[in-house]
Every structure is written in structure tokens, then in C-alpha cells.
Design an enzyme around this catalytic site. Structure first.
Site, PDB file in Angstrom:
ATOM      1  CD  GLU A  29       0.068  -1.380   3.143  1.00 18.99           C
ATOM      2  OE1 GLU A  29       0.071  -2.356   2.384  1.00 18.99           O
ATOM      3  OE2 GLU A  29       0.260  -1.460   4.369  1.00 18.99           O
ATOM      4  CG  HIS A  84      -5.847  -5.540   1.272  1.00 17.95           C
ATOM      5  ND1 HIS A  84      -6.362  -6.154   2.388  1.00 17.95           N
ATOM      6  CD2 HIS A  84      -4.586  -5.164   1.599  1.00 17.95           C
ATOM      7  CE1 HIS A  84      -5.458  -6.144   3.347  1.00 17.95           C
ATOM      8  NE2 HIS A  84      -4.362  -5.549   2.901  1.00 17.95           N
ATOM      9  CD  GLU A  85      -2.306  -3.771  -0.992  1.00 21.71           C
ATOM     10  OE1 GLU A  85      -2.174  -4.988  -0.875  1.00 21.71           O
ATOM     11  OE2 GLU A  85      -2.008  -2.980  -0.082  1.00 21.71           O
ATOM     12  CG  HIS A 142      -3.468  -0.948   3.491  1.00 17.68           C
ATOM     13  ND1 HIS A 142      -3.436  -1.075   4.856  1.00 17.68           N
ATOM     14  CD2 HIS A 142      -3.159  -2.166   2.993  1.00 17.68           C
ATOM     15  CE1 HIS A 142      -3.124  -2.327   5.168  1.00 17.68           C
ATOM     16  NE2 HIS A 142      -2.956  -3.008   4.052  1.00 17.68           N
ATOM     17  CD  GLU A 198      -2.220  -5.467   6.453  1.00 21.86           C
ATOM     18  OE1 GLU A 198      -1.228  -4.835   6.090  1.00 21.86           O
ATOM     19  OE2 GLU A 198      -3.229  -5.575   5.734  1.00 21.86           O
ATOM     20  CG  ASP A 200       9.885  -9.456   7.098  1.00 21.52           C
ATOM     21  OD1 ASP A 200      10.785  -9.291   6.268  1.00 21.52           O
ATOM     22  OD2 ASP A 200       8.959  -8.639   7.267  1.00 21.52           O
ATOM     23  CE1 TYR A 205      -1.648  -9.880   6.721  1.00 22.81           C
ATOM     24  CE2 TYR A 205      -2.860  -8.486   5.186  1.00 22.81           C
ATOM     25  CZ  TYR A 205      -1.672  -8.909   5.744  1.00 22.81           C
ATOM     26  OH  TYR A 205      -0.494  -8.340   5.334  1.00 22.81           O
ATOM     27  CE  LYS A 243      -2.928 -16.236  -0.832  1.00 23.48           C
ATOM     28  NZ  LYS A 243      -4.005 -15.340  -1.315  1.00 23.48           N
TER      29      LYS A 243
HETATM   30  C1  LIG Z   1       2.078 -10.348  13.364  1.00 22.35           C
HETATM   31  C2  LIG Z   1       3.070  -9.835  12.386  1.00 22.35           C
HETATM   32  C3  LIG Z   1       3.613  -8.537  12.861  1.00 22.35           C
HETATM   33  C4  LIG Z   1       4.167  -7.710  12.027  1.00 22.35           C
HETATM   34  C5  LIG Z   1       4.295  -8.053  10.600  1.00 22.35           C
HETATM   35  C6  LIG Z   1       4.375  -6.767   9.821  1.00 22.35           C
HETATM   36  C7  LIG Z   1       4.774  -6.754   8.557  1.00 22.35           C
HETATM   37  C8  LIG Z   1       5.264  -8.021   7.957  1.00 22.35           C
HETATM   38  C9  LIG Z   1       6.074  -7.804   6.733  1.00 22.35           C
HETATM   39  O1  LIG Z   1       6.460  -9.066   6.290  1.00 22.35           O
HETATM   40  C10 LIG Z   1       5.368  -7.102   5.591  1.00 22.35           C
HETATM   41  C11 LIG Z   1       4.217  -7.571   5.106  1.00 22.35           C
HETATM   42  C12 LIG Z   1       3.675  -6.920   3.928  1.00 22.35           C
HETATM   43  C13 LIG Z   1       2.496  -7.352   3.416  1.00 22.35           C
HETATM   44  C14 LIG Z   1       2.036  -6.758   2.198  1.00 22.35           C
HETATM   45  C15 LIG Z   1       0.901  -7.105   1.640  1.00 22.35           C
HETATM   46  C16 LIG Z   1      -0.077  -8.013   2.308  1.00 22.35           C
HETATM   47  O2  LIG Z   1      -1.211  -7.247   2.617  1.00 22.35           O
HETATM   48  C17 LIG Z   1      -0.472  -9.238   1.465  1.00 22.35           C
HETATM   49  C18 LIG Z   1       0.286 -10.404   1.936  1.00 22.35           C
HETATM   50  C19 LIG Z   1      -0.297 -11.731   1.453  1.00 22.35           C
HETATM   51  C20 LIG Z   1      -0.330 -11.800  -0.061  1.00 22.35           C
HETATM   52  O3  LIG Z   1       0.731 -11.903  -0.705  1.00 22.35           O
HETATM   53  O4  LIG Z   1      -1.430 -11.700  -0.598  1.00 22.35           O
HETATM   54 ZN   LIG Z   2      -2.687  -5.057   3.898  1.00 23.69          ZN
END
Ligand SMILES: CC/C=C\C/C=C\C[C@@H](O)/C=C/C=C/C=C\[C@@H](O)CCCC(=O)O
Ligand SMILES: [Zn+2]
Length: 599
Positions: free
Chosen positions: A266, A290-291, A294, A313, A368, A376, A553
């Protein structure tokens, strides 16, 4: 509130604005230049500034234009490095400029540089960033916490012929013919957290898809991308009806190479998306909804730190599905909500109990490593349940707009949110124990929301039963489903693995169109079903899938299945070692963590 994922002393001295002056060296795979942070004293007589960093080479630091000493300390692999400077006492409310000349490492965690050969069109090199959660520190020394928000401007020099885009509004460019470098300028006037700083550089073309939107992509991808995202303006308008004005001015999308680790990101003004959502039938554009969501939940109302990521999320998925309801109807909203709910048991098998909680206590863990769909789906199901059990119809109508108006431009944590909910909604008190269990408990939520309209689900459930129980399941009945329903069915089928080999061989028949699909959302559960049934013909399919798509994913899931089976483990290990140079650093780190379980 201190951020357990940041070394910065943002409670003493805070960044109020950031100015980036970067030169991108595509051959050396580095960004070099200078950052000017305007900082303000928060507590009296602050004598030190501590910033987050990772693998940066700092050359010089100026305080009010005068060079000062600095200390660069590598602290730990999870959170990176600490850059600290002693400064003359900065009084509370006083401001000054801190200038840092530095360059990034070719292995910067937030960046992936691709050679022309690694792109779709092979017309030029490509660079894109991913700063969420804590990777901004690998491209700029900063206060890498969502608790700090600042506007930023930037000037970026790139090799001539390449387009540069950032998570900001364009402020002009110099792309005159004959120059060796093209220069692009940007201005993000709305305060953003460091994780929303983003850059992309490559041979890109643009197609306008709405009054405030365009899609950017490599030339061979841009036309089909424009067709796929044609409903973007409808999504934005639907979100504005729910939450209020879209304040970011532009909403562009850029389609990245298939190594991008996520479905979407986002980044304000410029959402990054994976090419895996381009299916030709717009069946996966809920990622775009979704984005867009955000733009309110996450980018205006932002989690105070990654312990409260569900506030980003969970709220965004809840808003995403309300957008989907406005554009596609109520049945689709509850279809998506049921599919998300049904995914929780499988997700819970993949995470440690501590990370199954909504409100995390990450401590020094790399966010990560705690990432999953729990924030979510467990988060959005709480909000759906509150809508059904606590809020009146009028309160529901105003709920998200009030949330945005109350907490916009604030760093929100779970406890502040809960106290506000108890104060604002009379029926919350009676349900406080359930809400606490939902927020702080492990595993499945204590209650299940109602999926009010199951009209799109009924046929899916019947087809799953037919596929599982009949010796001659109907391919026509499966083929008559829409893409989203087929994905629902495949996910449900994969949950029932192991399946008989005869059943798998039957489902592999062309009439079902599963084994030959290019829809990753269909292929991934098919591979899971085959791998968990120890069906050897699926191994080459799984290897090719894991190699082709870097979206975590799919890639992480598939490598996990390949490593878990003796028959495929060595093949997967060998492939992973060969493919590492072509993979995003975030993906490499996550797959390596999987592999470590087998060492
Ligand atoms: C409980 C986890 C606490 C913090 C994690 C925060 C960020 C994690 C980092 O890995 C970034 C994530 C970014 C996600 C981006 C897009 C998602 O909304 C979609 C992910 C799933 C997909 O590929 O569809
Ligand atoms: Zn998101």
C-alpha cells in the site's frame, strides 16, 4: 510508546521531515546519496540521536551544517544496526537539520535489483523496494517505526532511459535526450511512516485507468494490467463513501516482476502489485480493493508498532470487503469473509502459538518472521462479529469513518483502541471478555461471525462434496463455477489431503482445467493437495511453481511442502541454492528459515 523493533530514540528527538537526494547505480546495485532529516527536541536538552540502519556505509554526518562524529554499530540480525550521534543539547521544541551522506549495500534487504534478463521484456534493469515492516533502515538511516510519521521530498538520479517512481506525487523530472542520467523529483506532503517510503526504477509504460489513477508496468504487461484494474475508480469511490475523502491525490499502481514477495503493498500514491493477480478475468482484484482501503486504515490510521499490526490489516480487510460489497454485492462480501475464516485452521498449523495472537509481543523478533494471515483474518472477523453483535445499524454505518476521524495521523495501539471502543459503544462492555479473548488469546477466535449471505458458497460446498465422495465427480459442475468459487473449492479440497491417487489423476484431467491453469490461487492448493498426498507427478510442478513465483504466499508454502517430503527435499534444496541470486532478499530469508528446520 517505545517500539521493540526500533533502536531509534524517537521519544526524545523526532524526525519532522525528510529530504532524500539519491543516485541509483543499477550496475553496482546500490543507492548512494544524502538524507537531510529535520529533527525536533521532544524532551528537554536531548544530547543524542539514535537512528535505525542496516548494512549502510555512512560517510559523513553534519549537524546544522557542521561535521560531527558518529558511531555505527551492528546490533543483531533481526533488527539490524544502530547509528548514533552526540549532538549539542537540543531544547524541547527546537529544530535542526541532521545530514547524512551514505550508500546502501548491494544486499540491502529492502531492495531487489534485476538484470534485464530477469525482467519480462528484457529492455533494461529493474529496481523495486519493499520497506514494510522494518526494511527502510536498509535504504536510509531513519527512525524506522510506524510511530514516527514525516513528509518527504526526494530527488533521484537514474540511468537515462529508465523511469523512476516513488510513493509520492511527481514534482517534475529532467529526462532530456542525450543525458547520461535522468533526474526525477517527488513530494509526499502527507506525513508517512518510514515503511511507506518506496521506489521503483525500470523500463515502464503508463496507461491512465481513471481520473486519478494510472497503471505502470513493463511494456508487454501494461495493456493487460490496464484491463485488469479497470474498476479502480469504482473501488476508490466506494471507499470514500464509507470513510471520507481520498486525501492522497493520485492512486497509481505499478505491476512488479514476479519476484515481488507480496500480493500488494500500500505505498501511498503508488500501490505495488504482483503480476499473479493479473488473471484476465478480474477475479483477484480484491487485492487492489485491499490496497486502496489502506489509504485510510494503515496509511492514515497507523499501528504504533508491529505488535499491533492487526490494526492495519484487520481493519483493512474489513474495509476491503465493504468495498467489495458496494461494487459486487453482499454475496461476494460474505463469500470472501467465509473463505478467509476457513483459511484460519491451516494458518494456525503454520505459526507458533504466540504468533497466533492478534495483539503480538514481538520483542526483538523480526516482524517478517511473525507474519501470517492471522492479523488479516482473525482481525477482520473480530470487526465483523462486532458489527453483528455489538454495533447498531447506525453505529455500523459510521464505524469506519469515525475510526478514521478519531485516529488519523496517530500511532494507534490495541489498548487505546479497546478503551475507545468501550467508551463509545454501550454494548461493548457486555462483550468485553469475548473481545479480550479475541485480542489476547491463542488459536481460533472464541466466536464465529455469521456469513449472512452464503448464496455463492452453497454450490462450492456441494461441488467439494461431489469431488470428494463421487467416483465420477462432475467436471462440468466444477467448470461452471466462477474463478473465485473454483479457488474456494480447491482450498477446501486441499484441506482434505491426502487424497487418493486415482482422485488426483482424475482431477488432473483437462476437463477440470486445474493442472493447466495459470491462476496461482488455483495452482497453489492443487500443488498442496498433490504434495500432501505424496503424489510424485506433482513434484516437478511444485518445483517450477516455487521457482517462477516469488510471492511468499505461494513460494514459501510450496518450498515448505517440497522440503517436508523426502522424495522432493534434495531437489528443492538444489533448486533453492541455484535460484537464490534471482530471488528477493526477503524471500531468501524466509525460505532459508524453512530449510533450517531440516538441517
Ligand atoms: C504479526 C506480524 C507482525 C508484524 C508483521 C508486519 C509486517 C510483515 C512484513 O512481512 C510485511 C508484510 C507486507 C504485506 C504486504 C501485503 C499483504 O497485505 C499481502 C500479503 C499476502 C499476499 O501476498 O497476498
Ligand atoms: Zn494489507
Amino acid at each position: 510508546m517505545a517500539d521493540p523493533s526500533s533502536f531509534s530514540n524517537h521519544l526524545n528527538v523526532v524526525i519532522r521531515s525528510t529530504k532524500l537526494d539519491w543516485k541509483v547505480d543499477m550496475a553496482a546495485k546500490t543507492i548512494a546519496g544524502r538524507v537531510d532529516h529535520e529533527v525536533e527536541g521532544i524532551t528537554e536538552d536531548s544530547k543524542e540521536i539514535i537512528l535505525d540502519a542496516r548494512d549502510l556505509t555512512v560517510e559523513k554526518v553534519l549537524w546544522k551544517g557542521v561535521e560531527i562524529p558518529f558511531n555505527y554499530e551492528k546490533v543483531n540480525p533481526a533488527l539490524g544496526d544502530r547509528l548514533s550521534m552526540a549532538i549539542p543539547a537540543l531544547s524541547k521544541g527546537d529544530r535542526a537539520t541532521l545530514s547524512i551522506s551514505y550508500r546502501t549495500s548491494p544486499s540491502a534487504r529492502a531492495l531487489q535489483f534485476l538484470t534485464p534478463a530477469q525482467t519480462s521484456d528484457k529492455k533494461g534493469p529493474f529496481l523495486f523496494s519493499q520497506c514494510q515492516a522494518i526494511h527502510a533502515r536498509s535504504i536510509v538511516p531513519c527512525q524506522d517505526t510506524p510511530a514516527v510519521k514525516a513528509p518527504y521530498t526526494s530527488k533521484v538520479s537514474v540511468p537515462a532511459g529508465l523511469t523512476c517512481l516513488m510513493s509520492a506525487i511527481s514534482a517534475g523530472s529532467d529526462t532530456a535526450a542525450g543525458k547520461e542520467q535522468w533526474v526525477f523529483q517527488f513530494d509526499q506532503s502527507i506525513p508517512v511512516p518510514s515503511y511507506l517510503i518506496a521506489i521503483v526504477v525500470g523500463v515502464l509504460e503508463q496507461r491512465e485507468i481513471g481520473p486519478r489513477s494510472a497503471v505502470w508496468a513493463e511494456p508487454s504487461v501494461v495493456e493487460k494490467s490496464a484491463k485488469e484494474f479497470v474498476e479502480t475508480e469504482q473501488f476508490i469511490k466506494a471507499a470514500e463513501e464509507i470513510c471520507g475523502e481520498y486525501v492522497w491525490k493520485r492512486y497509481d499502481l505499478v505491476v512488479l516482476p514476479s519476484t515481488f514477495p507480496y500480493g500488494g503493498m500500500e505505498n501511498p500514491c503508488l500501490t505495488f502489485v504482483t503480476p499473479t493477480i493479473i488473471t484476465g478475468d478480474r477475479s483477484l482484484v480484491s487485492v487492489v480493493a485491499h490496497e486502496i482501503a489502506h489509504s485510510w486504515t494503515g496509511n492514515l490510521v497507523t499501528t504504533a508498532n508491529w505488535d499491533h499490526f492487526w490494526l492495519n490489516e484487520g481493519f483493512t480487510v474489513y474495509l476491503e470487503r465493504k468495498i467489495i460489497e458496494k461494487v459486487y454485492g453482499t454475496a461476494r462480501r460474505y463469500f470472501d469473509a467465509r473463505e478467509g475464516w476457513d483459511s484460519l485452521p491451516e494458518t494456525l498449523k503454520q505459526v507458533i502459538p504466540e504468533h497466533s495472537k492478534l495483539r503480538q509481543n514481538l520483542g526483538g523478533v523480526d516482524p517478517d518472521d511473525a507474519f501470517s494471515s492471522i492479523p488479516y483474518e482473525k482481525g477482520s472477523s473480530l470487526l465483523l462479529w462486532l458489527e453483528q453483535e455489538v454495533l447498531s445499524e447506525d453505529e455500523t454505518r459510521a464505524f469506519l469513518r469515525d475510526h478514521v476521524n478519531l485516529f488519523s495521523q496517530k500511532a494507534l495501539d490495541t489498548e487505546t483502541w479497546l478503551a475507545s471502543m468501550l467508551a463509545r459503544y454501550p454494548k461493548m462492555k457486555d462483550r468485553e471478555a469475548v473481545v479480550n479473548e479475541w485480542l489476547y488469546g491463542e488459536g481460533m477466535p472464541p466466536k464465529q461471525p455469521k456469513f449472512v449471505d452464503e448464496s455463492l458458497i452453497v454450490e462450492c460446498v456441494a461441488v467439494v462434496a461431489d469431488l470428494l465422495s463421487s467416483a465420477t465427480p462432475s467436471a462440468a459442475r466444477f467448470a461452471a463455477l466462477d474463478s473465485s468459487q473454483k479457488v474456494f473449492v480447491m482450498n477446501a479440497l486441499a484441506e482434505k489431503a491426502p487424497l487418493d491417487v486415482a482422485k488426483l489423476e482424475l482431477l488432473a484431467a483437462p476437463a477440470f482445467g486445474i493442472a493447466t491453469t495459470h491462476n496461482c490461487e488455483l495452482l497453489c492448493p492443487w500443488i498442496k493437495a498433490g504434495m500432501e498426498s505424496k503424489w510424485e507427478p506433482i513434484i516437478p510442478v511444485a518445483l517450477e511453481f516455487a521457482k517462477t513465483y516469488g510471492r511468499l504466499k505461494f513460494c514459501k508454502k510450496t518450498y515448505s511442502l517440497l522440503f517436508a517430503w523426502d522424495a522432493s527435499r534434495q531437489l528443492a534444496k538444489d533448486q533453492f541454492e541455484r535460484e537464490k541470486p534471482n530471488m528477493h532478499p526477503i524471500t531468501v530469508q524466509q525460505v532459508e528459515a524453512l530449510l533450517n528446520k531440516y538441517k
